[in-house]
Design an enzyme around this catalytic site. Structure first.
Site, PDB file in Angstrom:
ATOM      1  N   LYS A   1      41.851  39.114  39.756  1.00 43.76           N
ATOM      2  CA  LYS A   1      42.255  40.082  40.653  1.00 43.76           C
ATOM      3  C   LYS A   1      42.020  40.429  41.945  1.00 43.76           C
ATOM      4  O   LYS A   1      41.560  40.172  43.503  1.00 43.76           O
ATOM      5  CB  LYS A   1      44.118  40.145  40.624  1.00 43.76           C
ATOM      6  CG  LYS A   1      44.729  39.323  39.705  1.00 43.76           C
ATOM      7  CD  LYS A   1      46.189  40.573  39.690  1.00 43.76           C
ATOM      8  CE  LYS A   1      46.304  41.234  38.944  1.00 43.76           C
ATOM      9  NZ  LYS A   1      46.197  41.255  37.593  1.00 43.76           N
TER      10      LYS A   1
ATOM     11  N   ARG B   1      55.318  42.961  41.118  1.00 41.21           N
ATOM     12  CA  ARG B   1      55.280  42.940  39.342  1.00 41.21           C
ATOM     13  C   ARG B   1      55.972  43.609  38.387  1.00 41.21           C
ATOM     14  O   ARG B   1      56.719  43.416  37.184  1.00 41.21           O
ATOM     15  CB  ARG B   1      53.591  44.659  38.728  1.00 41.21           C
ATOM     16  CG  ARG B   1      52.920  43.810  38.749  1.00 41.21           C
ATOM     17  CD  ARG B   1      52.194  45.816  37.760  1.00 41.21           C
ATOM     18  NE  ARG B   1      50.820  45.660  36.745  1.00 41.21           N
ATOM     19  CZ  ARG B   1      49.980  45.710  37.967  1.00 41.21           C
ATOM     20  NH1 ARG B   1      49.656  46.474  38.772  1.00 41.21           N
ATOM     21  NH2 ARG B   1      48.550  46.207  37.050  1.00 41.21           N
TER      22      ARG B   1
ATOM     23  N   ARG C   1      34.237  44.980  31.693  1.00 48.68           N
ATOM     24  CA  ARG C   1      33.845  45.334  32.600  1.00 48.68           C
ATOM     25  C   ARG C   1      33.194  47.130  33.316  1.00 48.68           C
ATOM     26  O   ARG C   1      32.627  47.199  34.289  1.00 48.68           O
ATOM     27  CB  ARG C   1      35.113  45.449  33.661  1.00 48.68           C
ATOM     28  CG  ARG C   1      35.625  45.979  33.959  1.00 48.68           C
ATOM     29  CD  ARG C   1      37.639  45.560  34.809  1.00 48.68           C
ATOM     30  NE  ARG C   1      37.958  46.356  34.182  1.00 48.68           N
ATOM     31  CZ  ARG C   1      39.582  45.719  35.005  1.00 48.68           C
ATOM     32  NH1 ARG C   1      39.938  44.359  35.446  1.00 48.68           N
ATOM     33  NH2 ARG C   1      40.492  46.709  34.422  1.00 48.68           N
TER      34      ARG C   1
ATOM     35  N   ARG D   1      37.337  52.997  33.905  1.00 49.22           N
ATOM     36  CA  ARG D   1      39.555  53.254  34.242  1.00 49.22           C
ATOM     37  C   ARG D   1      39.948  54.123  32.687  1.00 49.22           C
ATOM     38  O   ARG D   1      39.402  53.459  31.860  1.00 49.22           O
ATOM     39  CB  ARG D   1      39.730  52.437  35.043  1.00 49.22           C
ATOM     40  CG  ARG D   1      40.147  51.629  35.782  1.00 49.22           C
ATOM     41  CD  ARG D   1      40.823  50.433  36.214  1.00 49.22           C
ATOM     42  NE  ARG D   1      41.604  50.095  35.869  1.00 49.22           N
ATOM     43  CZ  ARG D   1      42.452  49.211  36.651  1.00 49.22           C
ATOM     44  NH1 ARG D   1      41.732  48.421  37.040  1.00 49.22           N
ATOM     45  NH2 ARG D   1      43.634  49.367  35.700  1.00 49.22           N
TER      46      ARG D   1
ATOM     47  N   ARG E   1      49.109  47.363  28.106  1.00 44.67           N
ATOM     48  CA  ARG E   1      49.857  46.921  30.007  1.00 44.67           C
ATOM     49  C   ARG E   1      49.727  44.985  29.174  1.00 44.67           C
ATOM     50  O   ARG E   1      50.413  44.750  30.546  1.00 44.67           O
ATOM     51  CB  ARG E   1      48.106  47.004  30.490  1.00 44.67           C
ATOM     52  CG  ARG E   1      47.614  48.556  31.037  1.00 44.67           C
ATOM     53  CD  ARG E   1      47.108  48.626  31.580  1.00 44.67           C
ATOM     54  NE  ARG E   1      45.755  47.472  32.099  1.00 44.67           N
ATOM     55  CZ  ARG E   1      44.844  47.416  32.420  1.00 44.67           C
ATOM     56  NH1 ARG E   1      43.590  48.398  31.732  1.00 44.67           N
ATOM     57  NH2 ARG E   1      43.869  47.542  33.532  1.00 44.67           N
TER      58      ARG E   1
HETATM   59  P1  AMP Z   1      46.123  47.822  38.354  1.00 45.04           P
HETATM   60  O1  AMP Z   1      44.883  48.165  39.586  1.00 45.04           O
HETATM   61  O2  AMP Z   1      46.743  46.165  39.017  1.00 45.04           O
HETATM   62  O3  AMP Z   1      45.797  47.115  36.929  1.00 45.04           O
HETATM   63  O4  AMP Z   1      47.619  48.700  38.545  1.00 45.04           O
HETATM   64  C1  AMP Z   1      46.793  50.174  37.205  1.00 45.04           C
HETATM   65  C2  AMP Z   1      48.338  50.578  37.014  1.00 45.04           C
HETATM   66  O5  AMP Z   1      49.182  50.968  38.247  1.00 45.04           O
HETATM   67  C3  AMP Z   1      49.095  49.778  36.465  1.00 45.04           C
HETATM   68  O6  AMP Z   1      49.220  49.397  34.961  1.00 45.04           O
HETATM   69  C4  AMP Z   1      50.344  50.989  36.723  1.00 45.04           C
HETATM   70  O7  AMP Z   1      50.006  51.528  35.971  1.00 45.04           O
HETATM   71  C5  AMP Z   1      50.378  51.476  38.412  1.00 45.04           C
HETATM   72  N1  AMP Z   1      50.618  50.179  38.930  1.00 45.04           N
HETATM   73  C6  AMP Z   1      49.543  49.234  40.285  1.00 45.04           C
HETATM   74  N2  AMP Z   1      50.560  48.653  41.223  1.00 45.04           N
HETATM   75  C7  AMP Z   1      51.855  48.702  40.059  1.00 45.04           C
HETATM   76  C8  AMP Z   1      53.218  47.961  40.824  1.00 45.04           C
HETATM   77  N3  AMP Z   1      53.296  46.933  41.529  1.00 45.04           N
HETATM   78  N4  AMP Z   1      54.133  48.545  39.919  1.00 45.04           N
HETATM   79  C9  AMP Z   1      54.218  49.853  38.725  1.00 45.04           C
HETATM   80  N5  AMP Z   1      52.933  49.760  38.886  1.00 45.04           N
HETATM   81  C10 AMP Z   1      51.772  49.996  38.920  1.00 45.04           C
END
Ligand code: AMP
Length: 184
Positions: A13, A88, A127, A131, A142
């Site tokens: 993404k 999400r 990757r 993180r 996740r």
């Molecule tokens: P990402 O970078 O999009 O993979 O997001 C990393 C983490 O941030 C996720 O595993 C959640 O803990 C939190 N997070 C990011 N976006 C959201 C969202 N829209 N709703 C809830 N948690 C989020």
């Protein structure tokens, strides 16, 4: 133009969102990146979300929705946005819809990157972004959270007829070409 880029963790993404924003010159809004930045800077928001992120769980809807609506009110998003990592949950999708409704706007395209599960885990592990939630155990959480809470967002937008499902296997360029074709 308001675009949502959607898919499980590791689907690409963030990578594709960056290419879309360059191409269409619309700003990127990645909730995960904003949270990571806040954690790094030890802000009140960062302290609030750290435990959820570290465990691979979702940050509560009200916190995320407040963040996104505040952000979208900024002038730079007047001509559109590429949303990455949001919505999400179905509750977040409903909140986004009501926000856009009030602004006389809407989600123009919902791009889902489709990637087989075994490939997702390999991609995340290789990757090497460092993180804290990229460990095998957190990835498992996740993916489960994605299936249980996030995948229903796809069905929500399916009913609205804005979905483009993109084969997320291949080179970054190949996948991007498919996205452009689907958006044209
Ligand atoms: P990402 O970078 O999009 O993979 O997001 C990393 C983490 O941030 C996720 O595993 C959640 O803990 C939190 N997070 C990011 N976006 C959201 C969202 N829209 N709703 C809830 N948690 C989020």
């Amino acid at each position: 133009m308001n675009i949502i880029i959607f898919g499980p963790p590791g689907a690409g993404k963030g990578t594709q969102a960056k290419k879309i924003i360059n191409h269409f010159q619309v700003p990127h809004l990645s909730t995960g990146s904003i949270f990571r930045e806040n954690i790094k800077n030890e802000t009140p928001l960062g302290k609030k979300v750290k435990a959820f992120m570290d465990e691979g769980r979702l940050v509560p809807d009200d916190t995320v929705v407040d963040l996104v609506t505040d952000e979208l009110n900024k002038e730079k998003y007047n001509n559109g946005v590429v949303l990455d990592g949001f919505p999400r949950t179905v509750a977040q999708a409903e909140a986004l819809d009501s926000y856009f409704d009030k602004k006389g706007s809407q989600v123009d395209a919902f791009v889902t990157l489709s990637v087989p599960e075994e490939e997702l885990v390999n991609r995340i592990l290789s990757r090497g972004e460092g993180r804290s939630d990229d460990t095998p155990e957190k990835i498992k959480t996740r993916l489960k959270v994605y299936h249980d809470e996030t995948a229903p967002v796809h069905s929500y937008y399916e009913k609205k007829g804005v979905i483009k499902v993109i084969d997320g296997l291949g080179s970054i360029e190949e996948i991007f070409e498919r996205i452009l074709k689907a958006l044209s």
